[in-house]
Design a protein around this motif. Structure first.
Motif, PDB file in Angstrom:
ATOM      1  N   HIS A   1       0.909  -1.273  -0.525  1.00  0.00           N
ATOM      2  CA  HIS A   1       0.010   0.336   0.440  1.00  0.00           C
ATOM      3  C   HIS A   1       0.898   1.308  -0.006  1.00  0.00           C
TER       4      HIS A   1
ATOM      5  N   ASP B   1       0.541   5.548  -1.575  1.00  0.00           N
ATOM      6  CA  ASP B   1      -0.679   6.090  -2.419  1.00  0.00           C
ATOM      7  C   ASP B   1       0.335   7.128  -3.492  1.00  0.00           C
TER       8      ASP B   1
ATOM      9  N   THR C   1      -1.878   2.509  -5.173  1.00  0.00           N
ATOM     10  CA  THR C   1      -3.065   3.073  -4.876  1.00  0.00           C
ATOM     11  C   THR C   1      -4.326   4.249  -6.043  1.00  0.00           C
TER      12      THR C   1
ATOM     13  N   PHE D   1      -6.348   6.515  -5.011  1.00  0.00           N
ATOM     14  CA  PHE D   1      -7.294   7.346  -5.060  1.00  0.00           C
ATOM     15  C   PHE D   1      -7.911   8.571  -4.442  1.00  0.00           C
TER      16      PHE D   1
ATOM     17  N   GLU E   1      -8.571   2.260  -3.912  1.00  0.00           N
ATOM     18  CA  GLU E   1      -9.132   2.497  -2.505  1.00  0.00           C
ATOM     19  C   GLU E   1     -10.338   3.436  -2.511  1.00  0.00           C
TER      20      GLU E   1
ATOM     21  N   GLY F   1     -10.996  -1.709  -2.839  1.00  0.00           N
ATOM     22  CA  GLY F   1     -11.387  -2.153  -1.623  1.00  0.00           C
ATOM     23  C   GLY F   1     -12.410  -0.825  -1.734  1.00  0.00           C
TER      24      GLY F   1
ATOM     25  N   TRP G   1     -13.356   3.650   1.692  1.00  0.00           N
ATOM     26  CA  TRP G   1     -12.736   4.315   2.846  1.00  0.00           C
ATOM     27  C   TRP G   1     -13.419   4.499   3.948  1.00  0.00           C
TER      28      TRP G   1
ATOM     29  N   ASP H   1      -9.985  -5.655  -2.091  1.00  0.00           N
ATOM     30  CA  ASP H   1      -9.122  -5.346  -0.564  1.00  0.00           C
ATOM     31  C   ASP H   1     -10.190  -5.171   1.028  1.00  0.00           C
TER      32      ASP H   1
ATOM     33  N   SER I   1      -9.294  -3.639   3.471  1.00  0.00           N
ATOM     34  CA  SER I   1      -9.068  -2.707   4.410  1.00  0.00           C
ATOM     35  C   SER I   1     -10.379  -1.462   4.060  1.00  0.00           C
ATOM     36  N   HIS I   2     -10.350  -0.915   5.578  1.00  0.00           N
ATOM     37  CA  HIS I   2     -11.203   0.619   5.161  1.00  0.00           C
ATOM     38  C   HIS I   2     -13.091  -0.109   5.679  1.00  0.00           C
TER      39      HIS I   2
ATOM     40  N   SER J   1      -4.674  -5.190   2.661  1.00  0.00           N
ATOM     41  CA  SER J   1      -3.336  -4.450   1.855  1.00  0.00           C
ATOM     42  C   SER J   1      -2.107  -3.395   3.106  1.00  0.00           C
TER      43      SER J   1
ATOM     44  N   ASP K   1       2.329   2.510   3.710  1.00  0.00           N
ATOM     45  CA  ASP K   1       1.136   3.220   3.802  1.00  0.00           C
ATOM     46  C   ASP K   1       2.511   4.824   4.215  1.00  0.00           C
TER      47      ASP K   1
END
Length: 328
Positions: free
Chosen positions: A6, A8, A55, A57, A124, A147, A150, A184, A186-187, A206, A281
């Protein structure tokens, strides 16, 4: 070869960071930044990172940030980031990887002195998609994982925004399964998590730490961790102090690197070391003011590698390489 699940990269580039510079030069250009940069392409290469999930994002509008208010504005952000990755590829800084075979080939041929960074595109938060019918466009563009959340999106509840999968979320996950676009987790809020695993079981997290040590729905409960393990997924460790130690905040002494190891060992107890990886991240909106003690640049992650037990040798790279090579 290390793998970070991960980063960005394009988001930061479009917010003014030139990742093609040396880290010292980049820092000199933004001396007033409250989030001191830790990541550049040179830093990643010198650290041994040959592959990452980069990502797309789109930042939603929040009290702290101007951002998108509907899917059209989210799409504009994601398309601009996609263009940034393509321009980096044209310039030889990265190589966009679109399949497990390409991941395996990249790993086999990787030379840290000359090879570009391999990048697998991860969206993301799914709001840049108009709906499930928009999924083929993004898959063709190279997005290999999505994913849904967020914060709260049109597809599911997310961080600090509890909620289940929506009807759109059901449709999107079914479409992702059909097109072999991985999920993904995550979040994703826990209300949506387990159903999402059923609808697209080709899944991972991730960048998620353990709720056993930090409260809140941004983090994974033990049962969520076990579910990812049952699916054969990998979980990436995040290097943000707020996500490592309960009650930590900016202004306090930075957390010990032992806190990262504690999260890693807890995951390993639940699902085994082969399912634990790195999802730092470290360029995701925070700088070295919020990383653990001793992690002042990306290269300092060597200290994490040294702090992990011998049986954790796959955490810094091999576990993600195995999963990505087999599942994309």
């Amino acid at each position: 070869m290390w793998t970070d699940a991960h980063l960005d990269l394009a988001f930061n580039a479009l917010n003014g960071r030139d990742l093609t510079l040396a880290l010292d030069t980049l820092r000199q250009r933004e001396p007033q930044s409250p989030d001191t940069a830790t990541v550049t392409f040179e830093e990643l290469r010198r650290s041994g990172v040959g592959l990452c999930l980069g990502t797309l994002f789109a930042m939603p509008q929040t009290a702290e940030h101007a951002g998108y208010t509907d899917w059209r504005e989210a799409r504009v952000q994601a398309l601009a980031q996609l263009d940034q990755y393509r321009r980096w590829e044209d310039a030889g800084h990265i190589s966009l990887l679109r399949s497990g075979g390409e991941v395996r080939q990249h790993a086999a041929n990787y030379d840290p002195a000359s090879s570009p960074l391999g990048v697998v595109l991860l969206m993301e938060g799914a709001d840049p998609l108009r709906d499930v019918d928009d999924l083929p466009f993004w898959a063709e563009a190279g997005v290999r994982a999505i994913g849904l959340s967020w914060g709260k999106t049109r597809y599911a509840g997310g961080t600090d925004a509890p909620g289940p999968l929506t009807a759109r979320g059901h449709e999107l996950l079914s479409g992702m399964r059909e097109l072999n676009v991985a999920q993904d987790l995550s979040h994703l809020d826990e209300q949506a998590f387990f159903e999402a695993c059923e609808l697209q079981p080709r899944c991972f997290a991730s960048h998620s730490n353990s709720r056993a040590f930090v409260d809140g729905n941004r983090h994974l409960s033990d049962e969520m961790v076990r579910e990812i393990g049952r699916r054969g997924g990998v979980i990436g460790l995040v290097l943000l102090g707020l996500f490592l130690k309960r009650g930590w905040d900016v202004g306090q002494p930075r957390v010990s690197l032992d806190e990262v190891v504690r999260h890693a060992e807890h995951y390993a107890e639940l699902i085994g070391w082969d399912n634990v990886g790195l999802g730092s991240d470290m360029d995701g909106g925070f700088g070295n003011e919020k990383t653990p003690q001793g992690i002042d640049t990306y290269r300092d992650l060597e200290r994490l590698a040294d702090a992990l037990p011998p049986e954790a040798s796959g955490v810094m790279g091999r576990n993600w390489l195995r999963w990505l090579g087999a599942n994309l």
